[in-house]
Design a protein around this motif. Structure first.
Motif, PDB file in Angstrom:
ATOM      1  N   ARG A  23      10.571  15.360   8.038  1.00 42.97           N
ATOM      2  CA  ARG A  23       9.795  14.358   7.320  1.00 42.97           C
ATOM      3  C   ARG A  23      10.460  14.039   5.986  1.00 42.97           C
ATOM      4  O   ARG A  23      11.316  14.783   5.486  1.00 42.97           O
ATOM      5  N   ASN A  24      10.033  12.950   5.373  1.00 39.61           N
ATOM      6  CA  ASN A  24      10.553  12.537   4.072  1.00 39.61           C
ATOM      7  C   ASN A  24      10.038  13.478   2.984  1.00 39.61           C
ATOM      8  O   ASN A  24       8.816  13.613   2.808  1.00 39.61           O
ATOM      9  N   PRO A  25      10.912  14.156   2.241  1.00 42.29           N
ATOM     10  CA  PRO A  25      10.447  15.111   1.226  1.00 42.29           C
ATOM     11  C   PRO A  25      10.052  14.445  -0.089  1.00 42.29           C
ATOM     12  O   PRO A  25       9.539  15.118  -0.984  1.00 42.29           O
TER      13      PRO A  25
ATOM     14  N   ILE B 256     -14.463  19.325  26.952  1.00 40.88           N
ATOM     15  CA  ILE B 256     -13.666  18.569  25.986  1.00 40.88           C
ATOM     16  C   ILE B 256     -14.483  18.447  24.702  1.00 40.88           C
ATOM     17  O   ILE B 256     -15.461  17.697  24.626  1.00 40.88           O
ATOM     18  N   GLY B 257     -14.110  19.199  23.679  1.00 37.45           N
ATOM     19  CA  GLY B 257     -14.756  19.083  22.380  1.00 37.45           C
ATOM     20  C   GLY B 257     -14.072  18.023  21.545  1.00 37.45           C
ATOM     21  O   GLY B 257     -12.843  17.976  21.462  1.00 37.45           O
ATOM     22  N   VAL B 258     -14.847  17.145  20.934  1.00 38.95           N
ATOM     23  CA  VAL B 258     -14.293  16.053  20.130  1.00 38.95           C
ATOM     24  C   VAL B 258     -14.593  16.333  18.671  1.00 38.95           C
ATOM     25  O   VAL B 258     -15.757  16.403  18.262  1.00 38.95           O
ATOM     26  N   GLY B 259     -13.559  16.508  17.874  1.00 34.64           N
ATOM     27  CA  GLY B 259     -13.726  16.858  16.467  1.00 34.64           C
ATOM     28  C   GLY B 259     -14.069  15.668  15.595  1.00 34.64           C
ATOM     29  O   GLY B 259     -14.182  14.522  16.056  1.00 34.64           O
ATOM     30  N   GLN B 260     -14.228  15.926  14.307  1.00 30.64           N
ATOM     31  CA  GLN B 260     -14.481  14.879  13.330  1.00 30.64           C
ATOM     32  C   GLN B 260     -13.173  14.155  12.988  1.00 30.64           C
ATOM     33  O   GLN B 260     -12.081  14.693  13.195  1.00 30.64           O
ATOM     34  N   PRO B 261     -13.263  12.919  12.474  1.00 34.95           N
ATOM     35  CA  PRO B 261     -12.036  12.201  12.102  1.00 34.95           C
ATOM     36  C   PRO B 261     -11.172  13.017  11.146  1.00 34.95           C
ATOM     37  O   PRO B 261     -11.686  13.615  10.194  1.00 34.95           O
ATOM     38  N   GLU B 262      -9.877  13.023  11.415  1.00 37.64           N
ATOM     39  CA  GLU B 262      -8.952  13.832  10.635  1.00 37.64           C
ATOM     40  C   GLU B 262      -8.687  13.220   9.249  1.00 37.64           C
ATOM     41  O   GLU B 262      -8.737  12.014   9.053  1.00 37.64           O
ATOM     42  N   THR B 263      -8.376  14.092   8.314  1.00 40.88           N
ATOM     43  CA  THR B 263      -7.844  13.704   7.011  1.00 40.88           C
ATOM     44  C   THR B 263      -6.406  14.203   6.942  1.00 40.88           C
ATOM     45  O   THR B 263      -6.104  15.319   7.385  1.00 40.88           O
ATOM     46  N   VAL B 264      -5.513  13.382   6.413  1.00 43.67           N
ATOM     47  CA  VAL B 264      -4.099  13.731   6.405  1.00 43.67           C
ATOM     48  C   VAL B 264      -3.497  13.363   5.054  1.00 43.67           C
ATOM     49  O   VAL B 264      -3.978  12.431   4.378  1.00 43.67           O
ATOM     50  N   ASN B 265      -2.465  14.073   4.647  1.00 44.38           N
ATOM     51  CA  ASN B 265      -1.755  13.756   3.407  1.00 44.38           C
ATOM     52  C   ASN B 265      -0.585  12.835   3.705  1.00 44.38           C
ATOM     53  O   ASN B 265       0.293  13.163   4.509  1.00 44.38           O
ATOM     54  N   GLY B 266      -0.582  11.659   3.076  1.00 44.48           N
ATOM     55  CA  GLY B 266       0.540  10.735   3.190  1.00 44.48           C
ATOM     56  C   GLY B 266       1.331  10.709   1.900  1.00 44.48           C
ATOM     57  O   GLY B 266       1.079  11.495   0.980  1.00 44.48           O
ATOM     58  N   ILE B 267       2.298   9.799   1.838  1.00 45.21           N
ATOM     59  CA  ILE B 267       3.074   9.606   0.605  1.00 45.21           C
ATOM     60  C   ILE B 267       3.180   8.113   0.324  1.00 45.21           C
ATOM     61  O   ILE B 267       3.091   7.285   1.234  1.00 45.21           O
TER      62      ILE B 267
ATOM     63  N   SER C 241       4.513  11.766  16.863  1.00 45.13           N
ATOM     64  CA  SER C 241       5.029  12.457  18.045  1.00 45.13           C
ATOM     65  C   SER C 241       5.662  13.803  17.672  1.00 45.13           C
ATOM     66  O   SER C 241       6.350  13.908  16.652  1.00 45.13           O
ATOM     67  N   PRO C 242       5.466  14.816  18.498  1.00 45.42           N
ATOM     68  CA  PRO C 242       6.125  16.107  18.244  1.00 45.42           C
ATOM     69  C   PRO C 242       7.593  16.115  18.667  1.00 45.42           C
ATOM     70  O   PRO C 242       8.308  17.074  18.349  1.00 45.42           O
ATOM     71  N   VAL C 243       8.057  15.084  19.384  1.00 41.06           N
ATOM     72  CA  VAL C 243       9.440  15.108  19.888  1.00 41.06           C
ATOM     73  C   VAL C 243      10.270  13.908  19.426  1.00 41.06           C
ATOM     74  O   VAL C 243      11.496  13.929  19.545  1.00 41.06           O
ATOM     75  N   TYR C 244       9.633  12.834  18.922  1.00 43.37           N
ATOM     76  CA  TYR C 244      10.372  11.674  18.420  1.00 43.37           C
ATOM     77  C   TYR C 244      10.252  11.616  16.901  1.00 43.37           C
ATOM     78  O   TYR C 244       9.272  12.073  16.329  1.00 43.37           O
ATOM     79  N   SER C 245      11.241  10.985  16.264  1.00 46.10           N
ATOM     80  CA  SER C 245      11.143  10.709  14.826  1.00 46.10           C
ATOM     81  C   SER C 245      10.303   9.450  14.649  1.00 46.10           C
ATOM     82  O   SER C 245      10.710   8.357  15.067  1.00 46.10           O
ATOM     83  N   GLU C 246       9.152   9.602  14.032  1.00 42.91           N
ATOM     84  CA  GLU C 246       8.172   8.531  14.005  1.00 42.91           C
ATOM     85  C   GLU C 246       7.515   8.494  12.629  1.00 42.91           C
ATOM     86  O   GLU C 246       7.343   9.524  11.976  1.00 42.91           O
TER      87      GLU C 246
ATOM     88  N   GLU D 296      19.989  11.165  11.098  1.00 45.05           N
ATOM     89  CA  GLU D 296      19.762  11.475   9.688  1.00 45.05           C
ATOM     90  C   GLU D 296      19.295  12.931   9.541  1.00 45.05           C
ATOM     91  O   GLU D 296      18.816  13.556  10.503  1.00 45.05           O
ATOM     92  N   LYS D 297      19.374  13.460   8.325  1.00 47.10           N
ATOM     93  CA  LYS D 297      18.844  14.794   8.063  1.00 47.10           C
ATOM     94  C   LYS D 297      17.323  14.756   8.037  1.00 47.10           C
ATOM     95  O   LYS D 297      16.653  15.654   8.537  1.00 47.10           O
ATOM     96  N   ASN D 298      16.776  13.687   7.419  1.00 53.18           N
ATOM     97  CA  ASN D 298      15.328  13.488   7.383  1.00 53.18           C
ATOM     98  C   ASN D 298      15.044  11.986   7.370  1.00 53.18           C
ATOM     99  O   ASN D 298      15.972  11.169   7.445  1.00 53.18           O
ATOM    100  N   LEU D 299      13.774  11.628   7.242  1.00 50.81           N
ATOM    101  CA  LEU D 299      13.369  10.234   7.379  1.00 50.81           C
ATOM    102  C   LEU D 299      13.453   9.436   6.076  1.00 50.81           C
ATOM    103  O   LEU D 299      13.081   8.258   6.053  1.00 50.81           O
ATOM    104  N   HIS D 300      13.950  10.036   5.023  1.00 54.58           N
ATOM    105  CA  HIS D 300      13.922   9.382   3.714  1.00 54.58           C
ATOM    106  C   HIS D 300      14.614   8.024   3.724  1.00 54.58           C
ATOM    107  O   HIS D 300      14.045   7.012   3.295  1.00 54.58           O
ATOM    108  N   ARG D 301      15.868   7.965   4.186  1.00 59.08           N
ATOM    109  CA  ARG D 301      16.625   6.705   4.093  1.00 59.08           C
ATOM    110  C   ARG D 301      16.005   5.606   4.946  1.00 59.08           C
ATOM    111  O   ARG D 301      15.871   4.462   4.498  1.00 59.08           O
TER     112      ARG D 301
END
Length: 882
Positions: A32-34, A440-451, A770-775, A802-807
Motif C-alpha cells: 500500500r501507499n505509505p 451466514i452472519g452479516v456484520g455492521q458496515p465497516e469503518t476503514v482508514n484511508g489517506i 483484492s487480496p491478490v491484485y494491486s487495487e 512498483e515497490k508500492n502503490l505510491h507512484r
C-alpha cells in the motif's frame, strides 16, 4: 413461435473453441501507499461471517423446452444457457423458473433436500447433498408455455464436476492471481442464498438477475416517484449487492457484502406500439411519416427498444414469452408503400399480412417499424403488431426531454441521506438480515482508514503558483488563474458566426479582450449572421480562407451541434460553440468568459497551466486512455471507442480521436493496434519520439473483473505488437490499469455522528481491496451535488512492478488536475476523461452522417473510419474536442 425457435436456435451455434484465458497471473500485488494524510471513512461493506464446516453443493441445470414444428418434427431450445440480455434474458429465466417449480413437485429428492436455491439459469445450490445416483432428468408434461405447439419441458440436474462441493472453510480458493483458477462457487452460492427473500418478495422485480427493484417505494421517505407522460416512463428504486473476498483487516482475507442503491428509469410494460407513439404526440396521427420531425423524434425515443410480435386477433395483449422478440432500429414508409420480394413477386407489407395472416391493418398509412431478431435479418413490420416488452430500462440515448437531469436530481442524495436510504431499501428488498439461513452472519458496515494524497503544484506564466489550499475557499481544489497562460496561442484568422440570431455588439470585443488578458495574441474576428441552412457554406468559405477557428453563437432552441461537429470533421476546420443566451450575459459573467478562453487556447494547441508533479514530470512517457460512451453487447449500430494520449508537443497536452468498431462484448481489443499506430505516429511528429517512449502507462475504463485476463493476455500482446511495428526491438516499460465506477462500493468521510463526502485525493488501498491484485479506490473530484463515487483502479499488467502503490496513485490523482478547461480536478485521470469526450464526438458524427455500407448493407468499418474519423485530418494534432 417458429420464428422464436429459429432465432433462439441460432444463438446456440457453437463457435470454434478458443484458448482459455486466465491461466497467466496478473501483475503481482504490491504494498500500500505509505504516504498521505490519514482520514476515517465509513463504508457500505459488511463482513460476512460464515459458519465453519458448512458444506455447499453446486449442481448444473439444463432446462429444455420441446416444440413441434410445421413438418411434424420436434425442435428443442435450451433456456438455461442462453447468452441473452434484456427481454430475452428475462423470458429465459421465467421459463427456467416454471420448469423448476414443476420439477420440485415431481421429484421427491429435490423436495427432501432441505434448502435449495436456483439462480433461474444453469446453477442450483443446496446446503444438503442431493440423493443422486446419476443425473436427475425430469419431464414436465404440464403446459408451462402458452405456445400452441408446446410439447414438453425437461429439467436436468447433475453435480458440477470441478467444484461440486465447497465448504465455508474453502475461502482461500476464491482469490487467485490467475483469474481462471479462482473458485467462485462459495460467493456465488452465498449471493443466491441472500437474494432468496428478494426473489420471493411480491413487491420486488429483479432485472439482469441481480438488481432488485421495489414496485412500491412510498416507505422510502427521501425518494419520490418520477413519471413522464411522454412514453409513460417511470422510476423504480432498488438495490444491488456484491459479495467479494477482500484483503480484510490485519490482512486476514474475509468475505464482504456491499449493498448499493439504484435509481432507474423504465419504459412501461406490454404497451402496443401505436399507443406508445400516441403518448409522444398527444394523440395518434394515422399518417405519421418516418421522415417527419415527429417521426424522427419518436425514433430517437424508442430506438433499441425490444418489442414482441402480437399476431393475435383479440384486442388483448398476448404473453410476450411465446412470441418473437425483435429490436427496433427505426421507422420507414407506411405499410402500403413498403415492399419486399416474396416468392418471386413484389408485395407490400399491408398485402403480405392480409394474404398470409388474414390481418387487415388498422393503420395502413402509418409509418412501419424496421426491426430484427437477434441473429436474424432486418424486417419491416406494421407498428400495430408490436408490443413493448416488459421491464426495459430507458437508456440515455432514449431520454429525449429532461428525463436525465430529473433522474440525476432525484439520485443526487447527500451522503447521510444516501447511506440511510441504501440500508432502508436493502431491508425492504429483503437482503439486509443480520443472519441468513442460520449460517451466514452479516456484520455492521465497516469503518476503514484511508489517506488523502498531496495536491500537485500548478503554475501559470512567469512561475506564478495557483493556490490549492485556500482555507477561505468553499472548495479548496478549485483554483484561480494566477497569471497568464503557460503557453498562450495566437488567433489571427477567425470568424464569429451568428446562426439564426442577430449580431450582438460588444461580444467580439469582450472575447478579444478576455483572450488578450490571458496572454493570447488575438486579432479582431470577421463577423457574419446566417440562417441554419447556410452552415455548410460557412465551412466552405473558412476552409478556402484558411481560418483557424469558426466561433458559432446559436440560440438554444436550435439543435445544430451534431451538424457543426460533423462538418468540422469533414472540412478539417476547428469550431467552438456557445448559446446566444450565454453570449448576451458574457460581459457580466467573468467565469463563463474564462472557461471559453480556456477552451479556445487548448483547441489552438496551447497549455493553460503547468502541473509540477514527480510522477508526471517524465517527458519520455506516454500516458494513454481508452474509453467508450457506449458499451458493447447491447444496443444498435457500431461503437465509437475514444482514445487519448499525451502525444502532442508537451507531455501535459493530451490529444486523441475515436475509432468505430463492431458492437461486441470486447470493444477495445479490435481498435488497440490502430489506435497505437496513430498515437506513435503523432508522438513521433509532435514530441520527437523517434525511438518511441521509454514507458507506457495505459488506462482502460469501464472494464469488469471478468475482463482482466483479456487485458493481461490479449491486450498486452496487441500493445507489444504495436510497439514492434515501430521498431523490432522496441520494448518500453508497460503498465496497464483497469478502471471502473461500475461497482457497489461506497465510502463516506466520518463527521462525528454523521457522514459527508470524501475530500478530493482520498484513497483506499487496503482492507477492502483484492487480496491478490494491486487495487485502490480514488476519489479525485468534489461532488457538486449528491454523493461522490470513487473510481476503482486495478493494476492488471506490469512489466516492471512498483515497490508500492505510491507512484501510480499520485500519477492517477495528479492527472485529474490536467483538464485545463475547468480549473479544478475531474472525476477521472485526464486521458480517460478526454477519451470519453472523443468517444461521444464519434457517436455524434456517426449519428449525423451514418456509417458507410456496402451493396449488401453491411457496414464497412475501414471506410467508415477513414471518412468519419480524424486520423488523416490536421486537427488530429490538436485537442479539437476540448
Amino acid at each position: 413461435m417458429e420464428g422464436l425457435m429459429k432465432n433462439l436456435q441460432e444463438c446456440n451455434v457453437n463457435d470454434e473453441p478458443k484458448k482459455k484465458l486466465g491461466l497467466v497471473p496478473l501483475a503481482p500485488k504490491v504494498d500500500r501507499n505509505p504516504e498521505g494524510t490519514p482520514v476515517t471513512l465509513h463504508t457500505n461493506l459488511r463482513r460476512l461471517n460464515v459458519e465453519p464446516n458448512t458444506p455447499v453443493y453446486k449442481y448444473s441445470v439444463k432446462v429444455l423446452y420441446v416444440f413441434s414444428t410445421a413438418d411434424g418434427k420436434e425442435a428443442t431450445i435450451e433456456f438455461s444457457n442462453l447468452q441473452e440480455t434484456g427481454a430475452k434474458q428475462d423470458r429465459a429465466r421465467r421459463y427456467c423458473q416454471r420448469a423448476f417449480t414443476e420439477a420440485l413437485q415431481l421429484c421427491p429428492d429435490l423436495r427432501t433436500a432441505g434448502t435449495t436455491y436456483y439462480d433461474r439459469q444453469a446453477s442450483l445450490y443446496s446446503l444438503q447433498k442431493l440423493n443422486l445416483k446419476k443425473e436427475i432428468d425430469i419431464t414436465v408434461q404440464k403446459k408451462v408455455s402458452s405456445a400452441r405447439n408446446f410439447v414438453r419441458a425437461e429439467f436436468k440436474l447433475a453435480a458440477v464436476a470441478e467444484t461440486y462441493q465447497a465448504t465455508s472453510n474453502d475461502m482461500k480458493k476464491i482469490a487467485n492471481a490467475c483469474p481462471a483458477l479462482a473458485d467462485k462457487t462459495l460467493p456465488e452460492a452465498l449471493s443466491i442464498f441472500i437474494s432468496g427473500p428478494a426473489y420471493a418478495n411480491s413487491n420486488v422485480i429483479t432485472i439482469d438477475g441481480c438488481v432488485h427493484y421495489l414496485l412500491d417505494i412510498s416507505a422510502i421517505g427521501f425518494f419520490k416517484d418520477l413519471y413522464f407522460p411522454e412514453g409513460g416512463l417511470y422510476t423504480a428504486l432498488g438495490a444491488t449487492k456484491g459479495i467479494k473476498y477482500l484483503e480484510g483487516k490485519d490482512e486476514n482475507p474475509s468475505l464482504y457484502m456491499a449493498t448499493e442503491l439504484k435509481v432507474t428509469l423504465f419504459h412501461p410494460d406490454n404497451v402496443p406500439l401505436p399507443e406508445l407513439i400516441s403518448q409522444y404526440l398527444g394523440g395518434l396521427d394515422e399518417k405519421l411519416s418516418a421522415s417527419s420531425k415527429d417521426g424522427l423524434y419518436i425514433s430517437r425515443a424508442l430506438k433499441g427498444c425490444e418489442f414482441y410480435l402480437n399476431y393475435s386477433k383479440s384486442t388483448a395483449v398476448s404473453d410476450f414469452e411465446d412470441n418473437l422478440v425483435v429490436k427496433l432500429y427505426g421507422f420507414t414508409n407506411c405499410a402500403t408503400n413498403s415492399f419486399f420480394d416474396r416468392e418471386g413477386r413484389t408485395v407490400s407489407v399491408a398485402d403480405h399480412f392480409r394474404e398470409k395472416y388474414n390481418i387487415q391493418l388498422k393503420y395502413p398509412s402509418l409509418m412501419t417499424a424496421v426491426a430484427k431478431p437477434k441473429g436474424g435479418k432486418l424486417m419491416t413490420l406494421p407498428v400495430e403488431l408490436l408490443v413493448l416488452c416488459p421491464s426495459q430500462k430507458v437508456t440515455n440515448e432514449r431520454m429525449v426531454n429532461n428525463e436525465q437531469s430529473e433522474l440525476i436530481r432525484m439520485s443526487a442524495a447527500e451522503p447521510n441521506i444516501r447511506k440511510a436510504a441504501t440500508e432502508d431499501v436493502a431491508k425492504a428488498v429483503g437482503f439486509a438480515s443480520s443472519n441468513v439461513l442460520g449460517f451466514i452472519g452479516v456484520g455492521q458496515p465497516e469503518t476503514v482508514n484511508g489517506i488523502v494524497l498531496a495536491k500537485p503544484k500548478i503554475t501559470f506564466a512567469d512561475n506564478k503558483v495557483a493556490s490549492l489550499n485556500d482555507p477561505s475557499a468553499k472548495i479548496p481544489t478549485d483554483f484561480r488563474r494566477a497569471g497568464n497562460f503557460f503557453q498562450p496561442k495566437s488567433l489571427q484568422k477567425w470568424e464569429i458566426c451568428y446562426v439564426e440570431c442577430r449580431e450582438m455588439p460588444g461580444v467580439p470585443e469582450e472575447l478579444v479582450r478576455s483572450m488578450a488578458g490571458n496572454g493570447m495574441s488575438v486579432a479582431k474576428p470577421n463577423v457574419r449572421c446566417i440562417r441554419e441552412q447556410e452552415v455548410q457554406k460557412v465551412f466552405q468559405i473558412a476552409q478556402q480562407a484558411n481560418y483557424q477557428l469558426i466561433f458559432f453563437i446559436i440560440p438554444q432552441r436550435f439543435n445544430t451541434h451534431a451538424e457543426i461537429k460533423a462538418l468540422e470533421q469533414h472540412y478539417d476546420v476547428l469550431t467552438q460553440e456557445i448559446h446566444s443566451e450565454t453570449a448576451e450575459k458574457l460581459s457580466r459573467q467573468a467565469q463563463t468568459r474564462q472557461n471559453i478562453v480556456n477552451k479556445t487556447n487548448m483547441k489552438l494547441g496551447g497549455l493553460n497551466y503547468l502541473i509540477s508533479s514527480s510522477p508526471l514530470d517524465i517527458p519520455n512517457t506516454l500516458i494513454i486512455g481508452f474509453e467508450t460512451s457506449s458499451r458493447g453487447g447491447a444496443g444498435v449500430g457500431p461503437v465509437s471507442v475514444g482514445f487519448a494520449a499525451n502525444m502532442l508537443d508537451h507531455h501535459l497536452k493530451f490529444g486523441g480521436g475515436y475509432i468505430y468498431t463492431e458492437r461486441t462484448r470486447d470493444v477495445f481489443g479490435p481498435v488497440i493496434e490502430d489506435a497505437f499506430a496513430q498515437i506513435f505516429a503523432t508522438a513521433k511528429q509532435c514530441r520527437n519520439m523517434v525511438k518511441g517512449p521509454q514507458e507506457l502507462v495505459i488506462y482502460f475504463n469501464g472494464v469488469s473483473e471478468g475482463q482482466f485476463a483479456l487485458i493481461n493476455e490479449v491486450y498486452s500482446a496487441k500493445i507489444k505488437k504495436a510497439c514492434s511495428a515501430v521498431r523490432e526491438d522496441f520494448r518500453p516499460k508497460l503498465t496497464i490499469i483497469a478502471s471502473s465506477k461500475n461497482h457497489n462500493e461506497r465510502f463516506y468521510k466520518a463527521l462525528g455522528n454523521s457522514v459527508g463526502n470524501m475530500e478530493p485525493g482520498t484513497v483506499i488501498d487496503h482492507t477492502l481491496v483484492s487480496p491478490v491484485y494491486s487495487e485502490f479506490y480514488l476519489s479525485s473530484a468534489v461532488a457538486r451535488k449528491g454523493t461522490v463515487k470513487s473510481t476503482k483502479f486495478t493494476i492488471v499488467y506490469s512489466s516492471v512492478p512498483e515497490k508500492n502503490l505510491h507512484r501510480i496513485e499520485r500519477l492517477t490523482n495528479d492527472l485529474a488536475y490536467d483538464h485545463q478547461i475547468v480549473f479544478q480536478p475531474v472525476g477521472l485521470p485526464v486521458p480517460l476523461f478526454i477519451a470519453g469526450r472523443y468517444s461521444q464526438r464519434g457517436a455524434n458524427v456517426l449519428g449525423f452522417r451514418g456509417a458507410v455500407t456496402n451493396k449488401e448493407g453491411v457496414i464497412d468499418y475501414q471506410i467508415t473510419n477513414e471518412e468519419l474519423g480524424y486520423a488523416k485530418k490536421k486537427l488530429s494534432r490538436t485537442r479539437f474536442n476540448a
